[in-house]
Structure formats: C-alpha cells, structure tokens
Design a protein around this motif. Structure first.
Motif, short mmCIF file in Angstrom:
data_model
loop_
_atom_site.label_atom_id
_atom_site.label_comp_id
_atom_site.label_asym_id
_atom_site.label_seq_id
_atom_site.Cartn_x
_atom_site.Cartn_y
_atom_site.Cartn_z
N LYS A 22 -16.84 -4.89 37.99
CA LYS A 22 -16.79 -4.92 39.45
C LYS A 22 -16.54 -3.48 39.88
O LYS A 22 -17.41 -2.64 39.80
N ARG A 23 -15.33 -3.15 40.29
CA ARG A 23 -14.99 -1.73 40.42
C ARG A 23 -14.50 -1.21 39.08
O ARG A 23 -14.87 -0.12 38.64
N SER A 24 -13.66 -2.02 38.44
CA SER A 24 -13.22 -1.71 37.08
C SER A 24 -14.03 -2.56 36.12
O SER A 24 -14.74 -3.50 36.52
N VAL A 25 -13.94 -2.25 34.85
CA VAL A 25 -14.58 -3.08 33.83
C VAL A 25 -13.66 -4.27 33.56
O VAL A 25 -12.56 -4.11 33.02
N THR A 26 -14.08 -5.46 33.96
CA THR A 26 -13.22 -6.64 33.87
C THR A 26 -13.35 -7.36 32.53
O THR A 26 -12.42 -8.05 32.10
N LYS A 27 -14.52 -7.22 31.88
CA LYS A 27 -14.72 -7.85 30.57
C LYS A 27 -15.40 -6.86 29.65
O LYS A 27 -16.49 -6.35 29.97
N LEU A 28 -14.75 -6.59 28.52
CA LEU A 28 -15.30 -5.64 27.57
C LEU A 28 -14.98 -6.10 26.15
O LEU A 28 -13.82 -6.33 25.81
N ARG A 29 -16.04 -6.25 25.36
CA ARG A 29 -15.89 -6.64 23.96
C ARG A 29 -16.83 -5.76 23.13
O ARG A 29 -18.00 -5.57 23.51
N ILE A 30 -16.32 -5.21 22.05
CA ILE A 30 -17.13 -4.32 21.22
C ILE A 30 -17.02 -4.75 19.76
O ILE A 30 -16.06 -5.41 19.37
N CYS A 31 -18.02 -4.38 18.98
CA CYS A 31 -17.97 -4.66 17.56
C CYS A 31 -18.68 -3.55 16.80
O CYS A 31 -19.54 -2.85 17.36
N GLY A 32 -18.29 -3.36 15.55
CA GLY A 32 -18.92 -2.33 14.74
C GLY A 32 -18.08 -1.94 13.54
O GLY A 32 -17.08 -2.59 13.21
N VAL A 86 -20.02 3.42 14.11
CA VAL A 86 -21.21 2.77 14.68
C VAL A 86 -20.75 1.49 15.35
O VAL A 86 -20.33 0.54 14.68
N TYR A 87 -20.82 1.47 16.67
CA TYR A 87 -20.32 0.33 17.44
C TYR A 87 -21.33 -0.09 18.50
O TYR A 87 -22.24 0.67 18.87
N MET A 88 -21.15 -1.32 18.99
CA MET A 88 -21.97 -1.85 20.07
C MET A 88 -21.06 -2.51 21.10
O MET A 88 -19.98 -3.02 20.75
N ILE A 89 -21.49 -2.50 22.33
CA ILE A 89 -20.83 -3.30 23.36
C ILE A 89 -21.51 -4.66 23.38
O ILE A 89 -22.74 -4.74 23.55
N THR A 90 -20.76 -5.72 23.17
CA THR A 90 -21.36 -7.06 23.10
C THR A 90 -21.05 -7.93 24.32
O THR A 90 -21.72 -8.93 24.54
N THR A 91 -20.04 -7.57 25.09
CA THR A 91 -19.77 -8.25 26.36
C THR A 91 -19.35 -7.20 27.37
O THR A 91 -18.44 -6.40 27.10
N PHE A 92 -19.99 -7.20 28.53
CA PHE A 92 -19.68 -6.19 29.55
C PHE A 92 -19.82 -6.81 30.92
O PHE A 92 -20.85 -7.42 31.24
N GLN A 93 -18.77 -6.67 31.72
CA GLN A 93 -18.81 -7.15 33.09
C GLN A 93 -17.99 -6.20 33.94
O GLN A 93 -16.84 -5.87 33.60
#
Length: 413
Positions: free
Chosen positions: A375-385, A366-373
């Motif tokens: 452009k063409r690629s995903v430049t910022k990604l943070r998940i927790c769970g 069970v996880y969530m995406i907590t930071t998402f940014q």
C-alpha cells in the motif's frame, strides 16, 4: 506450469475436469512417477466430483447415504466379523426399503384412483385443469432434474446394484410417471381444495427419500466425507495391487542418489502474515515475482533472481502509529542478479525517521520474492532462496517448486 494447471482443474470443484487414466497407466513407455501422479489425481477428482454431487448439489438422499454407510462397513469388515457385518447391512438397508415402499405405494394408489375415476366417468373438470397443468409443469422440472443427474447417479454407484435400482426408479422413473398421473388425478376432481391437496401430496412423493435422512438425524456431510476418504484409500490400494505402480516408484526412488540433507534453502516470512499458498481473493500470491515489472510469474525468470534483499520495519515508537502496522516494511532494497540493478521501495512518510544504511534484516546470495503486497508500506513480504547458486539450483530441483527459464539457469552457472 503444473501448479497453474492443477489450480485451473480444481476450480469450481473440478466441474469441467475428467481424468481417464486407464490407457495412460497401461502404457509401458510412460514414466512411473507420472503414472503415480495420474493415479492420485484420478482418485482425487473422483472424490471431488462425488462431494460436488452429494454435498454441493444437496443430493444426498437416503439411498446414497445408505450406499456410503454400507461401503464404509465393507471396508472396515474383517473375516472374523462377517456375522456382525451381515447384521449391520440389514439394518442399513431397512431405511431405503422403507422409503422405496412408501413412495411406490403412494404413486400406486394415485394410479389406482385415476383408473377408478376413468371407469366411473372420464370427464376433465375445467375448474381444476389450470392447477393440473401448473402441477405437471412443476413435476416436469423435477423429472428433468432426475434425468440430468442420472449420469451422476451411475458414476456414484459405479456398478449396477440393489441400491442403484431403488435410487434410479424413485429419482428418474417415478418423476416422469408423476407428470401424467398428477395431471389426471387433479383434473378429474371438481373440488378446489381437493385439487390443492392432491397437488401437494403428489409433489411430496418424490421428496420422501430426500427428507428421511434429516428425520433419522444422519449427519450428511460427515457420512459423505468419511466415505470419500475411506473409498479413496480403498481404490488406491486396489489400483496399486493391479498395477504395482506405487511400489515401483518407491523402489525407484530408493535406488536414486539423493541430495545431501544439508542443502541450505530458506523460506522467510518478513512481514506479519500467515504461512499459506496463493489467495487470489485477497490479491495475495505465492509465486516468483519478476522485479522488472513487479508481476508474479508461473516460472523463475532472470528478473526474479536477486543477489541481495534488505528491509527496514516501521518504527514502533512513532506516536499514534497503528499497532497492526508494526510488522510493515517501510523501506525495501533489492539488487538484481543479472544486472546489479538496485530497486528501492520506500514509504515517504518514514524516510526522515529511518537510516537506510541500518537495516533490520538482509539476505545475500540467490533469492526471490514470492509474496509481495504494497500500500504505502510493504504489507506482505515473503522471500526464499539460498546463500549459494549451487544450493539454490539443487533446492529448486529437489523441491520441484517452479520451472526455471534458460536465462535464469544461465545466471546460476
């Protein structure tokens, strides 16, 4: 949510926020943890307000800095050092007294000059009246500033005392006197250059206490911030002595059965990014992401919960690829917990160079995406769970990160 409320309250250095905790703290029906929180917030907002007034408003004159230094000395003083404390107090008061004597003497001499001129011949000179009017108008602005800040002055000193008296006389009463004294001392003189010199001198009188800290080499920000820290600790101890709230809360939590120390909960920063909270100026938020519409939420909804997340980084061997993009995610796959819906985000420029069946990283549970940014690629990604529903529920309760909607809670049963 609590985080949103605090962020709003602290914006603009808490300009429009005031805590009035007395009735709340005295109410026996209120929860102890809430009382402790309100206690901390009251002290925090008071400190922010003083910092906004003295540092942000550039209002740290010699009287207020002397008050900060005297307070610091009283906090540090012990019974065996009372003699030394008394000596330091006298030295700190020397400069405010010098400033007060200087400013009071200057305005007194102006008034004496006006009275003598009126006795000899009371005649307003037309050539200097325009300058007298302009000077009085400028002095009126200074007086209005003093009147507006009188409430802030009272809040800063908290009680009426010697330094409050000096400050109030010089920065509230003296500017009002200068409006009328300045007009007559300029208008009664028929010399152009004398009018200019008198106007400049009158405007200088109210600036003496503001300029003196700079001449003495006092580090205004250092003095104020040190005072705010020590004052906050002093107030916290004093309030706790009278209410015993902190001790009662700690006693309550000591008796509470804690969750086991091995709760499995992970906070994973997938891309190259600093570990920090929300940064709206950079369009970066630390909050649950609802994958239904890819909008950050203030609480955990059903659309935020994912049973699987996997990703592939940008290939490093591509000729001409920017080194700074090496940590970007070119393929992201997520499966929702509610409907098993597969969500895929990919940079089309790299689809021919990657194998989506061979991911660089993945998590299941069970996880969530907590930071998402993106452009063409995903430049910022943070998940927790967590790997299990039980651990995820316990982690949310234990860390009190975000509230959970009824739908999200039902999915975790």
């Amino acid at each position: 949510s609590l985080a949103s409320t605090l962020a709003s309250a602290l914006s603009e250095k808490a300009t429009n926020t005031v805590f009035q905790p007395k009735d709340f703290l005295e109410n026996e029906n209120q929860d102890l943890v809430r009382k402790k929180f309100v206690l901390y917030m009251e002290i925090l907002f008071q400190s922010v307000s003083i910092d906004r007034f003295l540092v942000g408003g550039d209002a740290a004159n010699i009287y207020r800095l002397a008050f900060c230094m005297r307070s610091l000395m009283s906090y540090e003083a012990s019974s065996k050092h009372q003699a030394m404390q008394s000596m330091h107090d006298r030295r700190v008061l020397l400069y405010p007294l010098l400033s007060f004597a200087m400013q009071l003497a200057l305005i007194s001499y102006v008034i004496l000059e006006i009275s003598e001129s009126m006795e000899d011949q009371f005649s307003l000179q037309t050539r200097t009246i325009p300058l007298a009017v302009l000077g009085s108008a400028y002095a009126s602005l200074m007086a209005w500033k003093g009147i507006k800040t009188s409430l802030e002055i009272n809040k800063f000193y908290e009680t009426y005392g010697f330094l409050w008296f000096l400050d109030y006389v010089i920065n509230v009463i003296l500017p009002i006197v200068s409006i009328f004294a300045g007009f007559f001392v300029v208008a009664l003189n028929d010399s152009y250059i004398e009018g200019v010199l008198n106007t400049s001198a009158l405007l200088f009188i109210s600036e003496v206490d503001d300029e003196l800290p700079g001449y003495l080499g006092l580090e205004t920000v250092t003095v104020v911030h040190t005072y705010l820290i020590e004052n906050a600790i002093h107030k916290l101890n004093k309030l706790n002595e009278s209410t015993q709230i902190i001790g009662k809360v700690e006693e309550k939590f000591a008796q509470k059965t804690k969750y086991r120390a091995d709760i499995e909960y992970s906070d994973i920063i997938v891309t190259n990014m600093a570990e920090r909270g929300s940064d709206p100026s950079n369009y970066c938020f630390f909050a649950p992401l609802n994958t239904t519409d890819f909008v950050t939420s203030t609480h955990i909804s059903g659309g935020c919960l994912l049973r699987e997340i996997s990703w592939i980084y940008q290939p490093r061997s591509r000729p001409g690829a920017a080194k700074l993009c090496a940590g970007y995610v070119v393929y992201l796959r997520a499966v929702t917990l509610a409907e098993n819906k597969v969500i895929e985000i990919a940079n089309p420029n790299f689809l021919n160079e990657i194998d989506i069946n061979k991911c660089d990283g993945s998590v299941k549970g069970v996880y969530m995406i907590t930071t998402f940014q993106k452009k063409r690629s995903v430049t910022k990604l943070r998940i927790c769970g967590s790997k299990t529903k039980e651990d995820f529920k316990k982690a949310m309760e234990y860390y009190s990160l975000w509230d959970m909607s009824p739908m999200a809670a039902s999915l975790l049963k």
